[in-house]
Design a protein around this motif. Structure first.
Motif, PDB file in Angstrom:
ATOM      1  N   THR A  38      94.152  45.757  62.001  1.00  0.00           N
ATOM      2  CA  THR A  38      95.102  44.844  62.650  1.00  0.00           C
ATOM      3  C   THR A  38      95.123  44.970  64.176  1.00  0.00           C
ATOM      4  OG1 THR A  38      96.961  46.395  62.437  1.00  0.00           O
ATOM      5  CG2 THR A  38      96.599  44.822  60.612  1.00  0.00           C
ATOM      6  N   ALA A  41      94.598  41.665  66.282  1.00  0.00           N
ATOM      7  CA  ALA A  41      95.772  40.792  66.261  1.00  0.00           C
ATOM      8  C   ALA A  41      96.915  41.381  67.087  1.00  0.00           C
ATOM      9  CB  ALA A  41      96.227  40.554  64.829  1.00  0.00           C
ATOM     10  N   ASP A  45      98.143  39.067  69.815  1.00  0.00           N
ATOM     11  CA  ASP A  45      99.339  38.437  69.255  1.00  0.00           C
ATOM     12  C   ASP A  45      99.032  37.027  68.748  1.00  0.00           C
ATOM     13  OD1 ASP A  45     102.021  38.542  68.463  1.00  0.00           O
ATOM     14  OD2 ASP A  45     102.708  37.571  70.311  1.00  0.00           O
ATOM     15  N   SER A  46      97.839  36.864  68.186  1.00  0.00           N
ATOM     16  CA  SER A  46      97.378  35.557  67.733  1.00  0.00           C
ATOM     17  C   SER A  46      97.061  35.569  66.242  1.00  0.00           C
ATOM     18  CB  SER A  46      96.125  35.150  68.520  1.00  0.00           C
ATOM     19  OG  SER A  46      95.602  33.949  68.014  1.00  0.00           O
ATOM     20  N   LEU A  47      97.523  34.562  65.537  1.00  0.00           N
ATOM     21  CA  LEU A  47      97.261  34.429  64.106  1.00  0.00           C
ATOM     22  C   LEU A  47      95.773  34.307  63.814  1.00  0.00           C
ATOM     23  CD1 LEU A  47      98.363  34.104  61.229  1.00  0.00           C
ATOM     24  CD2 LEU A  47      98.590  31.651  61.699  1.00  0.00           C
ATOM     25  N   THR A  48      95.020  33.785  64.758  1.00  0.00           N
ATOM     26  CA  THR A  48      93.582  33.626  64.530  1.00  0.00           C
ATOM     27  C   THR A  48      92.845  34.961  64.449  1.00  0.00           C
ATOM     28  OG1 THR A  48      93.120  33.389  66.902  1.00  0.00           O
ATOM     29  CG2 THR A  48      93.528  31.360  65.632  1.00  0.00           C
ATOM     30  N   THR A  50      93.965  37.595  62.668  1.00  0.00           N
ATOM     31  CA  THR A  50      94.397  38.337  61.492  1.00  0.00           C
ATOM     32  C   THR A  50      94.292  37.449  60.262  1.00  0.00           C
ATOM     33  OG1 THR A  50      96.120  39.804  60.611  1.00  0.00           O
ATOM     34  CG2 THR A  50      96.858  37.753  61.679  1.00  0.00           C
ATOM     35  N   ASP A  52      95.746  35.109  57.643  1.00  0.00           N
ATOM     36  CA  ASP A  52      96.886  34.201  57.494  1.00  0.00           C
ATOM     37  C   ASP A  52      97.381  34.332  56.055  1.00  0.00           C
ATOM     38  OD1 ASP A  52      98.582  32.035  57.031  1.00  0.00           O
ATOM     39  OD2 ASP A  52      97.416  30.666  58.279  1.00  0.00           O
ATOM     40  N   TYR A  53      98.434  35.110  55.854  1.00  0.00           N
ATOM     41  CA  TYR A  53      98.874  35.390  54.485  1.00  0.00           C
ATOM     42  C   TYR A  53      99.493  34.172  53.807  1.00  0.00           C
ATOM     43  CZ  TYR A  53     103.028  36.769  57.196  1.00  0.00           C
ATOM     44  OH  TYR A  53     104.064  36.812  58.087  1.00  0.00           O
ATOM     45  N   GLU A  55      98.196  31.037  54.124  1.00  0.00           N
ATOM     46  CA  GLU A  55      97.011  30.327  53.630  1.00  0.00           C
ATOM     47  C   GLU A  55      96.379  31.080  52.473  1.00  0.00           C
ATOM     48  OE1 GLU A  55      92.872  29.437  53.098  1.00  0.00           O
ATOM     49  OE2 GLU A  55      93.531  31.254  54.157  1.00  0.00           O
TER      50      GLU A  55
END
Length: 119
Positions: A38, A41, A45-48, A50, A52-53, A55
């Motif tokens: 992790t 991420a 601080d970006s969802l891209t 990590t 995407d739980y 999805e």
């Protein structure tokens, strides 16, 4: 290894060896614990960067609600395969709970847990 967990994901499936299980269906409960790094991420601080739980949960539900299998062992493997399609996931533990399993005795839960690692 860091972990991202989704616990208690519920969906209705038609898995089982008996005709009534295939016809009527039942609720399955799934827990997945992903082994990931992790740090990227956390830095951005970006969802891209990590998993995407949200999805991933949708993809797992698609499998649970999808093509029936006889055994929850097979269902667990299919769910693990979905998790490992994300190259950031190094390892995964999948538990499939079948709380309505056709057992003629009182019980709390039936489950199978598998652990898989990337190649």
């Amino acid at each position: 290894m860091d972990r991202i967990a989704i616990r208690g994901l519920r969906a209705r499936g038609r898995h089982g060896v008996f005709d009534f299980e295939r016809h009527e269906g039942q609720e399955f409960v799934v827990d997945v614990v992903l082994g990931v790094d992790t740090r990227p991420a956390a830095r951005t601080d970006s969802l891209t960067d990590t998993v995407d739980y949200g999805e991933l949960s949708s993809r797992l539900v698609d499998v649970i609600e999808g093509e029936p299998v006889n055994l929850i062992e097979t269902l667990a493997q299919r769910l693990a395969d979905v998790c490992l399609t994300d190259p950031r996931v190094v390892a995964v533990d999948v538990t499939v709970h079948k709380p309505e399993a056709p057992i003629q005795h009182r019980f709390d839960d039936v489950s199978v847990t598998i652990s898989r690692r990337r190649g």
